[in-house]
Design a protein around this motif. Structure first.
Motif, PDB file in Angstrom:
ATOM      1  N   MET A 227       0.828  -1.212   0.000  1.00  0.00           N
ATOM      2  CA  MET A 227       0.000   0.000   0.000  1.00  0.00           C
ATOM      3  C   MET A 227       0.861   1.260   0.000  1.00  0.00           C
ATOM      4  SD  MET A 227      -1.282  -0.579   3.891  1.00  0.00           S
ATOM      5  CE  MET A 227      -1.178  -2.358   3.692  1.00  0.00           C
ATOM      6  N   PRO A 228       0.234   2.417  -0.312  1.00  0.00           N
ATOM      7  CA  PRO A 228       0.953   3.693  -0.216  1.00  0.00           C
ATOM      8  C   PRO A 228       1.263   4.043   1.239  1.00  0.00           C
ATOM      9  CG  PRO A 228      -1.029   3.883  -1.585  1.00  0.00           C
ATOM     10  CD  PRO A 228      -1.111   2.580  -0.864  1.00  0.00           C
ATOM     11  N   ASN A 229       2.008   5.124   1.413  1.00  0.00           N
ATOM     12  CA  ASN A 229       2.607   5.484   2.699  1.00  0.00           C
ATOM     13  C   ASN A 229       1.618   5.659   3.849  1.00  0.00           C
ATOM     14  OD1 ASN A 229       4.632   6.298   4.464  1.00  0.00           O
ATOM     15  ND2 ASN A 229       5.710   7.374   2.847  1.00  0.00           N
ATOM     16  N   LEU A 230       0.653   6.544   3.670  1.00  0.00           N
ATOM     17  CA  LEU A 230      -0.252   6.890   4.769  1.00  0.00           C
ATOM     18  C   LEU A 230      -1.059   5.687   5.232  1.00  0.00           C
ATOM     19  CD1 LEU A 230      -1.537   9.002   6.647  1.00  0.00           C
ATOM     20  CD2 LEU A 230      -3.152   9.535   4.814  1.00  0.00           C
ATOM     21  N   ASN A 233       0.972   3.354   7.348  1.00  0.00           N
ATOM     22  CA  ASN A 233       1.212   3.851   8.702  1.00  0.00           C
ATOM     23  C   ASN A 233       0.035   3.519   9.608  1.00  0.00           C
ATOM     24  OD1 ASN A 233       2.458   5.183  10.785  1.00  0.00           O
ATOM     25  ND2 ASN A 233       2.683   7.112   9.723  1.00  0.00           N
ATOM     26  N   ILE A 234      -1.182   3.732   9.098  1.00  0.00           N
ATOM     27  CA  ILE A 234      -2.392   3.476   9.887  1.00  0.00           C
ATOM     28  C   ILE A 234      -2.601   1.980  10.093  1.00  0.00           C
ATOM     29  CG2 ILE A 234      -4.912   3.725   9.898  1.00  0.00           C
ATOM     30  CD1 ILE A 234      -4.415   6.353   8.226  1.00  0.00           C
ATOM     31  N   VAL A 235      -2.494   1.214   9.006  1.00  0.00           N
ATOM     32  CA  VAL A 235      -2.743  -0.227   9.073  1.00  0.00           C
ATOM     33  C   VAL A 235      -1.755  -0.929  10.012  1.00  0.00           C
ATOM     34  CG1 VAL A 235      -2.601  -2.365   7.703  1.00  0.00           C
ATOM     35  CG2 VAL A 235      -3.946  -0.434   6.866  1.00  0.00           C
ATOM     36  N   SER A 236      -0.499  -0.482  10.037  1.00  0.00           N
ATOM     37  CA  SER A 236       0.482  -1.125  10.921  1.00  0.00           C
ATOM     38  C   SER A 236       0.131  -0.904  12.392  1.00  0.00           C
ATOM     39  CB  SER A 236       1.901  -0.636  10.626  1.00  0.00           C
ATOM     40  OG  SER A 236       2.005   0.751  10.788  1.00  0.00           O
ATOM     41  N   ASN A 237      -0.467   0.246  12.699  1.00  0.00           N
ATOM     42  CA  ASN A 237      -0.900   0.497  14.082  1.00  0.00           C
ATOM     43  C   ASN A 237      -2.121  -0.338  14.449  1.00  0.00           C
ATOM     44  OD1 ASN A 237       0.518   3.005  15.582  1.00  0.00           O
ATOM     45  ND2 ASN A 237       0.656   3.260  13.378  1.00  0.00           N
ATOM     46  N   VAL A 238      -3.048  -0.494  13.511  1.00  0.00           N
ATOM     47  CA  VAL A 238      -4.204  -1.369  13.736  1.00  0.00           C
ATOM     48  C   VAL A 238      -3.717  -2.799  13.942  1.00  0.00           C
ATOM     49  CG1 VAL A 238      -6.334  -2.324  12.755  1.00  0.00           C
ATOM     50  CG2 VAL A 238      -5.779   0.079  12.377  1.00  0.00           C
ATOM     51  N   GLY A 239      -2.795  -3.233  13.086  1.00  0.00           N
ATOM     52  CA  GLY A 239      -2.249  -4.585  13.194  1.00  0.00           C
ATOM     53  C   GLY A 239      -1.577  -4.838  14.534  1.00  0.00           C
ATOM     54  N   ALA A 240      -0.841  -3.847  15.022  1.00  0.00           N
ATOM     55  CA  ALA A 240      -0.162  -3.989  16.315  1.00  0.00           C
ATOM     56  C   ALA A 240      -1.160  -4.229  17.441  1.00  0.00           C
ATOM     57  CB  ALA A 240       0.670  -2.738  16.599  1.00  0.00           C
TER      58      ALA A 240
END
Length: 338
Positions: A227-230, A233-240
């Motif tokens: 995916m693109p940058n933004l 960033n959001i998805v990695s925090n949801v995943g965490a």
């Protein structure tokens, strides 16, 4: 860089809990006799791009080609202050961000059997940093999407899937609204997918808002996400949040020449700074990924197994894992399990 059998690696502890977690990594590496020497530079998020320390850190990375880095604070209100993270990635073309979201045995989590990789483009998209005020109260922000860089990140995602035996790549986008920008990203990913069809890797795409819902309802469906940058960033925090929080998520930023290993979730942890309560797992496992990159697999396996054993046994649990152990307690527990 390698001298006398030892690798020299740039170490940037970062802001907030950075010094504490970096100290944990250094202590564990020393106990495991890892052949790595640190070139430490205490850059902070407040360091201006023109500052000597910023230049020294970039020079160090250019010299060593590999860095381990904590998270740097990016001031919200400082106009004209470019994020150190973004500047370094753009200047050195460190184009791919890789974050591994995976359950760890013994770590309380909202979902079981989660294991997917988030790959995001690091150098363009909303993070291009091209903003201006065209009229008082009117701000224009430019989002850059190019076919060349999209194709590069898509191929990175498919090559990653091939190398590590992953079965599916999902492109995350908002092409239903941003028909040109995200449309180009999606169509380029589709074209690249055709080149990998013979390998048996499945390809699908998902709109980012639906992706957010699917992540919290059934994350097991994901394998490799690009995916693109933004969005990344959001998805990695949801995943965490799905597997136990920011303290256990390792990550890497990869270019053709340079690699920076850092926690996958960009949380500074300023509220717990100096309390000796931070979970150093994310930085330790990022260090393990660094050792694998350097070909030091025996050391990487010893340290990662020690971390997994410590968490699974529950012998030392930091506050974020539901325990009361300190950063020091956790570090010593990992060393005892080496």
């Amino acid at each position: 860089t390698k001298y006398g059998g030892k690798y020299t690696v740039t170490l940037i502890p970062g802001d907030g809990i950075g010094q504490e977690t970096a100290a944990a990594v250094k202590t564990i590496f020393r106990a495991a006799n890892v052949p790595v020497e640190w070139e430490q530079l205490d850059v902070t998020g407040y360091t201006q791009e023109g500052d000597l320390l910023f230049k020294q850190s970039v020079d160090s990375l250019v010299r060593n080609k590999v860095a381990l880095k904590g998270i740097l604070y990016t001031p919200i209100s400082k106009l004209g202050h470019q994020s150190f993270n973004v500047a370094m990635r753009k200047d050195l073309d460190i184009y791919a961000s890789l974050v591994i979201i995976k359950n760890l045995k013994g770590c309380p989590a909202r979902h079981k059997n989660v294991d997917f990789a988030i790959i995001r483009e690091n150098t363009e998209g909303e993070y291009s940093g091209l903003e201006h005020q065209s009229y008082p109260g009117v701000v224009e922000s430019v989002k850059i999407v190019t076919r060349t860089k999209t194709e590069r990140i898509a191929r990175f995602a498919f090559d990653f899937a091939l190398k590590f035996g992953r079965k599916k790549v999902t492109c995350v986008h908002k092409a239903n609204i941003m028909k040109l920008g995200d449309g180009l990203f999606l169509n380029t990913c589709r074209e690249v997918a055709k080149d990998y069809k013979s390998s048996g890797i499945e390809f699908d795409d998902m709109i980012v808002d639906n992706c957010s819902m699917q992540l919290v309802s059934k994350p097991q469906q994901f394998d490799v996400m690009v995916m693109p940058n933004l969005y990344g960033n959001i998805v990695s925090n949801v995943g965490a949040a799905l597997v136990g929080g920011a303290g256990i998520i390792p990550g890497a930023n990869i270019g053709r020449e340079y690699v920076i290993f850092e926690p996958g979730c960009r949380h500074v942890g300023k509220d717990i700074q100096g309390n000796n309560t931070a979970n150093p797992t994310a930085l330790i496992l990022s260090g393990v990924m660094m050792l694998q990159h350097l070909g030091l697999n025996d050391y990487a396996n010893r340290i990662s197994n020690a971390v997994y054993k410590t968490i699974e046994s529950g012998s030392a649990r930091t506050h974020d894992m539901g325990g009361a152990s300190t950063t020091t307690d956790f570090t010593l527990a990992v060393i005892s399990n080496l």
